[in-house]
Enzyme design. Structure first.
Site, PDB file in Angstrom:
ATOM      1  N   ASP A  13       1.071  -0.781   0.448  1.00  0.00           N
ATOM      2  CA  ASP A  13       0.063  -0.332  -0.304  1.00  0.00           C
ATOM      3  C   ASP A  13       1.073   1.364  -0.191  1.00  0.00           C
ATOM      4  O   ASP A  13       2.168   1.119   0.350  1.00  0.00           O
ATOM      5  CB  ASP A  13      -0.647  -0.388   1.137  1.00  0.00           C
ATOM      6  CG  ASP A  13      -2.312   1.073   1.095  1.00  0.00           C
ATOM      7  OD1 ASP A  13      -2.371   2.104   0.459  1.00  0.00           O
ATOM      8  OD2 ASP A  13      -3.212   0.067   1.977  1.00  0.00           O
ATOM      9  N   GLU A  35     -10.201   6.667   4.748  1.00  0.00           N
ATOM     10  CA  GLU A  35      -9.275   6.121   5.828  1.00  0.00           C
ATOM     11  C   GLU A  35      -9.191   7.427   6.580  1.00  0.00           C
ATOM     12  O   GLU A  35      -8.082   8.408   6.469  1.00  0.00           O
ATOM     13  CB  GLU A  35      -8.365   5.224   5.095  1.00  0.00           C
ATOM     14  CG  GLU A  35      -7.518   5.895   4.129  1.00  0.00           C
ATOM     15  CD  GLU A  35      -7.234   4.767   3.375  1.00  0.00           C
ATOM     16  OE1 GLU A  35      -6.031   4.450   3.513  1.00  0.00           O
ATOM     17  OE2 GLU A  35      -6.529   4.944   2.337  1.00  0.00           O
TER      18      GLU A  35
END
Length: 913
Positions: free
Chosen positions: A299, A496
């Site tokens: 990520d 997020e």
């Protein structure tokens, strides 16, 4: 994933971008599309320098590179983070931009095309004008895998039009705590529901990679990101391996069965260890056990967190790549990544075989996608970008995702004709609010962010001139002359990190004031809740006549109006359990907590819910006709609001239940039981909707004796002698039996703990010669006896055997990477097997030369006696094949200085430091 939110002019684009790169003559086998992909990959890989290979493993953010960088550094991939777009954010400008980048890649000596990635998580949501579908939580409410597959196909076509080859979707997380700010990215709280929606992988990729509008899909975030403690983003998932596998792994298995091309690793940790450095979960489980052959990608800056320090380090790079990550998303620090990885390879801390494996996986997907032949955007799809057909599909998905939770007095559906309708709430006429995060920008925003139909517009379209619709955000102007008030309220956009809710989970004061204004008018109030998760609304619910969970519907708000006015019957079912209060979080189906609305709840019109009522509890079973191998059970029948369709009889062993029979009536004959054995049985009732009752009381049964049922006594005093580099001799005190002991079974497991015992061989007497063991390796052994009737004894004591080094000198290398502060330190330790045989179990020892004391450790069991420290494998990392490594870490304190240990011994063999 986190993103640069920049709109950088694509200055590198020139007027010739629409022209394809010159056709490459098939001078080499890899350039010949008629050859098998494996042949092409092998040929290309053999022609690549180390720098070219490392470039393929690097993914940079498009705003952090120039066309010259792509060519010079042989970059393998670029991405657009959330909100990162060309200055003119439309589909054509995106196609121009990505084509320009591909032209730069075609200028490299080997002309390897780029993989261009983006987070198209609910449509091609970075691009203004794209069709924005409901977020995954709404799609989970549809319970329609085929619909979700069709959405994947539509998204793939819009993505293909812009030259993006790689979609960082779907999120196959199983959301277990609604406080988590990424709950809306999950299809639901149960692994079977989430796994059923892996149809989107086929939608994105097509039946096979390389077909029309085929886009590489990404199953993310591996593994357990939806299960972190307190729902903290990038937090720690504290579960046993069995629980992790049962809850969070099945959706990834489903995606792999559908041929998903890539898997993205989670920021989160599992029991304190960062997933980005977890070799067991990435290499052993994902690539080995599950057979995943695609690309494992990190990520956004995800590897930087491995060592706990700020920024990217050599430890981060080495740990991530050795753990099994094939491509590293290093958006801005990509040059540092290249330098660090090159140094690690040259130092032998990352093997060339690991590099080749990673590059082979990347090249395979590029060939399978047809990028070597068709690297540019397929502009034939521009005409359907954000077009009527895709928006109609999105409208259908919105309607199917609506969950009617309350409908007092059948106020729904609302008649479309006659009288006046009042609409209030900030979310009623706001595309940005109804679309949520990951819409044009990373966190999303309020306002007219992209073209679409708001919920208010949908209501007005439905009513037309047949009724009067009045809108005021705060409810001002409502009075008793209106026949119904529709309040569209909910959450502000988030993604997020910013979306976590560690405290309150209710509506804000603005929405509550609006609802109070509507309620005080005396008009029936229909609440449409726009949110990415369940909200704490139990206190307000009695004041509402109806409640509809609309989730985050995207650009096609007409689908909400379709359900409100009855053009479409509601069929949505809750994909998560709706809490009675925020204090219940985490709350999930079957955990014993009382929800406001149960998982799977959803009303149809007329107020009739889907059958979610379980049957009554059956009576406690009674046993009769007990023999050595059978028993008859009967019990008082259960009742149900519809009908009981059958029963499940289970054997109860502590907290474990095993299904043994599923009769249609309230009796069962159980056969195949073991003589002279105690059993405990219970019963569940079930109905046609799949609802299951509470468990009945239990009945204890002991079967009758039959034949020789007495097991031999347990062998004892197991010991090992004559230990060599390849074997040892085991001896033990033999067993006795009421008839005769016929032999013994010897079992072995790797390491000092963990691992699985497997049969190593059999013996007729109380001795056994071990052969074929690996040098400098640790094993565990135990023995059990067997008689002629097949009865087996208990297991003997366990003996640990560590083979010698075999006289081959050092077969290991240890790297110690410390991080010191004040009087504390951490150290990340890597053990590399430099020998030619597999190390099965390891014990590493060293002596501190300073006044250091270990206080904790991870991925190993570490003990200290004086200055001598011993680290033993964690079971799951016991096996180290040649050239592979095992990693663990520790934390401690020191005074004065913190010198690095220089001498290590692995399984009695000295290691190179």
């Amino acid at each position: 994933m986190k993103l640069l939110r920049l709109a950088v002019p694509a200055a590198l684009l020139v007027a010739t971008l629409a022209i394809a790169p010159p056709a490459v003559a098939a001078d080499f086998p890899y350039q010949d599309p008629a050859l098998p992909v494996a042949t092409r990959v092998a040929d290309l890989l053999s022609r690549m320098t180390l720098d070219e290979k490392l470039g393929q493993m690097t993914q940079a953010e498009r705003a952090s590179v120039t066309s010259g960088d792509i060519t010079q550094y042989r970059l393998g991939s670029l991405l657009s983070g959330g909100g990162s777009a060309p200055s003119s954010n439309n589909a054509t400008s995106w196609a121009d931009m990505t084509d320009g980048f591909q032209h730069a890649a075609s200028a490299t000596p080997l002309k390897i095309p780029l993989l261009y990635g983006a987070d198209a998580v609910h449509g091609h949501n970075n691009v203004v004008g794209a069709t924005i579908f409901p977020h995954n939580i709404g799609l989970g409410a549809t319970r329609d895998p085929a619909l979700v597959g069709n959405i994947g196909r539509a998204v793939a076509e819009e993505v293909t039009a812009t030259g993006v080859d790689w979609d960082f979707a779907p999120c196959l997380c199983v959301a277990r705590n609604d406080r988590w700010g990424r709950t809306y990215e999950s299809f639901g709280e149960k692994p079977d529901l989430v796994g059923s929606m892996a149809t989107i992988v086929t939608g994105l990729q097509g039946a096979t990679l390389g077909g029309p509008a085929s886009v590489l899909a990404t199953a993310k975030h591996y593994l357990g990101d939806g299960g972190t403690a307190n729902g903290t983003d990038q937090g720690n998932t504290q579960l046993s391996e069995a629980e992790l596998r049962a809850i969070h792994l099945p959706p990834f298995q489903a995606a792999i069965q559908r041929g998903v091309g890539s898997v993205m690793i989670s920021y989160s940790s599992w029991n304190g260890a960062k997933l980005h450095g977890n070799q067991f979960l990435i290499t052993t489980v994902l690539k080995g056990e599950l057979g995943f052959s695609g690309i494992v990608v990190s990520d956004w800056n995800g590897i930087d967190q491995i060592d706990g320090a700020t920024g990217m380090s050599a430890t981060d790079v080495r740990s991530a790549v050795n753990a099994g990550i094939d491509m590293v998303m290093a958006p801005t620090a990509w040059k540092s990544f290249l330098d660090l990885l090159r140094a690690e390879v040259n130092a032998g801390r990352v093997s060339t075989s690991r590099i080749d494996d990673a590059v082979r996986r990347i090249l395979t997907k590029k060939f399978e996608l047809g990028l070597f032949e068709r690297p540019l955007a397929d502009r034939s799809y521009l005409s359907s970008f954000g077009g009527t057909a895709h928006r109609a599909l999105a409208r259908q998905a919105v309607a199917k995702s609506q969950v009617v939770l309350k409908n007092s007095g059948n106020v729904l559906p609302i008649p479309a004709t006659g009288g006046k309708i009042f609409v209030a709430g900030r979310h009623a006429d706001n595309i940005g609010l109804q679309s949520g995060g990951w819409t044009v920008s990373w966190q999303g925003a309020s306002g007219n962010t992209t073209p679409g139909t708001t919920i208010l517009q949908g209501i007005r379209n439905t009513v037309g001139s047949a009724a009067t619709v009045t809108y005021n955000s705060g409810g001002s102007g409502i009075d008793s002359s209106y026949r119904v008030a529709i309040a569209v309220v909910g959450e502000q956009p988030y993604a997020e990190g910013q979306g976590d809710r560690p405290s309150g989970m209710g509506l804000d004061s603005t929405d509550l004031n609006t609802l109070t204004t509507l309620r005080n008018s005396g008009v029936p109030v229909v609440v449409v809740l726009v949110s990415g998760r369940t909200l704490d609304i139990a206190a307000q619910l009695p004041n509402w006549n109806a409640l509809v969970a609309a989730w985050l519907p995207g650009t096609e708000g007409q689908g909400v109006a379709d359900v409100l006015f009855g053009a479409v019957q509601p069929t949505g079912k809750l994909p998560v359990t709706w809490m009675s209060s925020a204090s219940q979080q985490p709350i999930n189906d079957g955990d014993g907590k009382t929800p406001l609305f149960a998982y799977g709840f959803g009303l149809t019109y007329g107020g009739t819910p889907a059958d979610t009522t379980p049957p009554s509890t059956p009576g406690t079973p009674a046993a009769s006709g007990v023999t050595a191998s059978s028993v008859a059970l009967s019990w008082a029948a259960a009742t149900d609001n519809v009908a009981v369709t059958g029963y499940d009889v289970v054997r109860v062993q502590g907290s474990t239940e095993t299904a043994v029979s599923s009769p249609a009536t309230n009796s069962a004959s159980l056969t195949g039981l073991t003589p002279s054995t105690a059993y405990t049985f219970a019963v569940y009732a079930k109905d046609a909707a799949g609802n299951r009752s509470a468990r009945s009381g239990t009945v204890a049964v002991t079967t009758a004796a039959g034949g020789d049922t007495q097991a031999p006594t347990t062998p004892s005093n197991l010991a090992a002698t004559n230990v060599t580099s390849a074997g040892a001799t085991l001896t033990w005190t033999g067993s006795t039996d009421d008839v005769a002991v016929t032999g013994y079974e010897v079992f072995q497991a790797p390491g000092t703990s963990g691992g699985t015992f497997t049969l190593a061989g059999t013996a007729t007497g109380a001795t056994f010669s071990l052969t074929g063991l690996s040098a400098s390796s640790t094993y565990r052994f135990h023995v059990r006896a067997r008689d002629a009737a097949g009865n087996v004894s208990g297991n003997s004591n366990t003996v640990v055997v560590t083979t010698t080094g075999g006289g081959t000198g050092a077969s290991c290398r240890v790297t110690w990477t410390p991080n010191s502060w004040g009087n504390g330190f951490t150290a990340n330790v890597t053990i590399v097997n430099t020998g030619s045989t597999t190390i099965n179990g390891w014990t590493l020892t060293w002596t501190f030369t300073g006044n250091q004391q270990v206080t904790s450790a991870w991925n190993a069991t570490v003990t200290q006696s004086g200055a001598t420290v011993t680290a033993r494998d964690g079971g799951w990392n016991a096996v180290i094949p040649p050239t592979a490594n095992a990693q663990f870490g520790l934390q401690g304190t020191y005074t004065a200085t913190n010198p690095t240990p220089t001498a290590f011994t692995l399984n009695t063999t000295p290691c190179t430091a």
